[in-house]
Design a protein around this motif. Sequence first.
Motif, PDB file in Angstrom:
ATOM      1  N   LYS A  62      -1.896 -17.550  34.325  1.00 44.66           N
ATOM      2  CA  LYS A  62      -1.379 -17.527  33.238  1.00 44.66           C
ATOM      3  C   LYS A  62      -1.800 -18.337  32.270  1.00 44.66           C
ATOM      4  O   LYS A  62      -2.471 -19.549  32.450  1.00 44.66           O
ATOM      5  CB  LYS A  62       0.220 -17.778  33.552  1.00 44.66           C
ATOM      6  CG  LYS A  62       0.207 -19.474  33.885  1.00 44.66           C
ATOM      7  CD  LYS A  62       1.429 -20.001  33.978  1.00 44.66           C
ATOM      8  CE  LYS A  62       2.234 -20.546  32.682  1.00 44.66           C
ATOM      9  NZ  LYS A  62       3.380 -21.302  32.725  1.00 44.66           N
ATOM     10  N   LEU A  65       1.287 -22.379  26.792  1.00 42.24           N
ATOM     11  CA  LEU A  65       1.332 -23.043  25.522  1.00 42.24           C
ATOM     12  C   LEU A  65       0.487 -22.548  24.427  1.00 42.24           C
ATOM     13  O   LEU A  65      -0.175 -23.330  23.866  1.00 42.24           O
ATOM     14  CB  LEU A  65       0.785 -24.680  25.902  1.00 42.24           C
ATOM     15  CG  LEU A  65       1.708 -25.303  26.901  1.00 42.24           C
ATOM     16  CD1 LEU A  65       1.288 -26.681  27.596  1.00 42.24           C
ATOM     17  CD2 LEU A  65       3.316 -25.842  25.998  1.00 42.24           C
ATOM     18  N   LYS A  70       5.842 -22.927  21.209  1.00 40.39           N
ATOM     19  CA  LYS A  70       5.682 -23.438  22.439  1.00 40.39           C
ATOM     20  C   LYS A  70       5.117 -25.061  22.426  1.00 40.39           C
ATOM     21  O   LYS A  70       5.430 -25.889  22.714  1.00 40.39           O
ATOM     22  CB  LYS A  70       5.070 -22.961  23.489  1.00 40.39           C
ATOM     23  CG  LYS A  70       5.519 -21.723  24.109  1.00 40.39           C
ATOM     24  CD  LYS A  70       6.600 -22.117  25.203  1.00 40.39           C
ATOM     25  CE  LYS A  70       6.357 -23.539  25.914  1.00 40.39           C
ATOM     26  NZ  LYS A  70       6.774 -23.342  27.484  1.00 40.39           N
ATOM     27  N   GLU A 107      10.500 -17.086  29.258  1.00 37.95           N
ATOM     28  CA  GLU A 107       9.876 -16.674  27.792  1.00 37.95           C
ATOM     29  C   GLU A 107       9.273 -15.319  27.724  1.00 37.95           C
ATOM     30  O   GLU A 107       9.187 -14.736  28.985  1.00 37.95           O
ATOM     31  CB  GLU A 107       8.391 -17.422  28.128  1.00 37.95           C
ATOM     32  CG  GLU A 107       8.526 -18.949  28.070  1.00 37.95           C
ATOM     33  CD  GLU A 107       7.406 -19.689  28.176  1.00 37.95           C
ATOM     34  OE1 GLU A 107       7.155 -20.818  27.786  1.00 37.95           O
ATOM     35  OE2 GLU A 107       6.287 -19.049  28.787  1.00 37.95           O
ATOM     36  N   GLU A 140       8.468 -14.372  31.897  1.00 36.22           N
ATOM     37  CA  GLU A 140       8.195 -15.421  32.491  1.00 36.22           C
ATOM     38  C   GLU A 140       9.194 -16.590  32.885  1.00 36.22           C
ATOM     39  O   GLU A 140       9.895 -16.721  31.701  1.00 36.22           O
ATOM     40  CB  GLU A 140       6.739 -16.424  32.219  1.00 36.22           C
ATOM     41  CG  GLU A 140       6.482 -17.474  33.239  1.00 36.22           C
ATOM     42  CD  GLU A 140       5.306 -18.478  32.876  1.00 36.22           C
ATOM     43  OE1 GLU A 140       4.981 -18.756  31.777  1.00 36.22           O
ATOM     44  OE2 GLU A 140       4.683 -18.953  33.800  1.00 36.22           O
ATOM     45  N   SER A 162       3.953 -25.484  35.050  1.00 31.75           N
ATOM     46  CA  SER A 162       5.343 -25.080  35.077  1.00 31.75           C
ATOM     47  C   SER A 162       5.486 -23.805  35.682  1.00 31.75           C
ATOM     48  O   SER A 162       6.801 -23.377  35.536  1.00 31.75           O
ATOM     49  CB  SER A 162       6.219 -25.354  33.694  1.00 31.75           C
ATOM     50  OG  SER A 162       5.850 -26.496  33.189  1.00 31.75           O
TER      51      SER A 162
END
Length: 262
Positions: A62, A65, A70, A107, A140, A162
């Motif tokens: 992934k 940010l 974000k 998200e 996500e 995260s």
Amino acid sequence: MTLAPSIIASLAEYLENAELNARDVPMITIEHPTLDLGDAYAIQDEIWRRKTARGTRIVGFKAGLTSRAKMKQMGVDQPSRGFLADYFAIPDGGEVAVSTMIHPRVEPEIAFVTKHALRGPGCNIANVLAATDFVLPAIEVIDSRYQNFKFDMNSVIADNSSSCRFVLGGRPRSVSELDLRTLGMVFEKNGLPLAYGAGAAVYGHPAAAVAMVVNLLGERGHEVPAGSIIMSGGATEAFAVAPGDAVNLRVQDLGSVSIRFT
Ligand code: 0L1
Ligand code: MG
């Protein structure tokens, strides 16, 4: 790098246990203020190693940010990467219990699935598009292991950016048919719009975010194999969810994907 291998290993165990037990912990840079970016990725990679040693498959990666929204929301100034484990995947329309997480947020994203391997450094948008089999709408679910969802850049990278769960849905589409920058998105919770987004909000172009992930992985010698899922990053800020919430993402030309929280 500033930390000894034994400290990297114990911080990886500490953060992975926080994830597996859904218990929040203090940010690791409080006790280790010299922890740098190299240490942070070494801790993330040690969590990856721990999982594969137990038979967990790593199904993809992934970007974190990647949108201005974000970075502003989390108070950081650069993107990150993380990995996706097999058990993070939730079926489209499926349920996940909030009690198995700490303080989940959702998200809206575009996911890429690769047909050829990718390796950095030097990976660019064209390389990513040429290696992409198809793209899909995705949600996500992120869940920082840190208290109050508060962290600095190195702490969040160590915590696998995260990563927690993801859902893929909609219709797989070839990138040759799409302009990923202008794809519109409507993100909804309980039937009401939460936010609107467009592909360009993801690092200028979602494939640029994927190239960034490939290059960050390449810095530590990792290749992205064919058949990997790569989440390109949230097009909006992240939104908290609670038991009873139903979240849906509609992406222009790609269909929709949903998840329910119990
Ligand atoms: O997917 C993301 O953008 C999350 C990266 C880590 C930062 C956060 O937890 O919001
Ligand atoms: Mg994300």
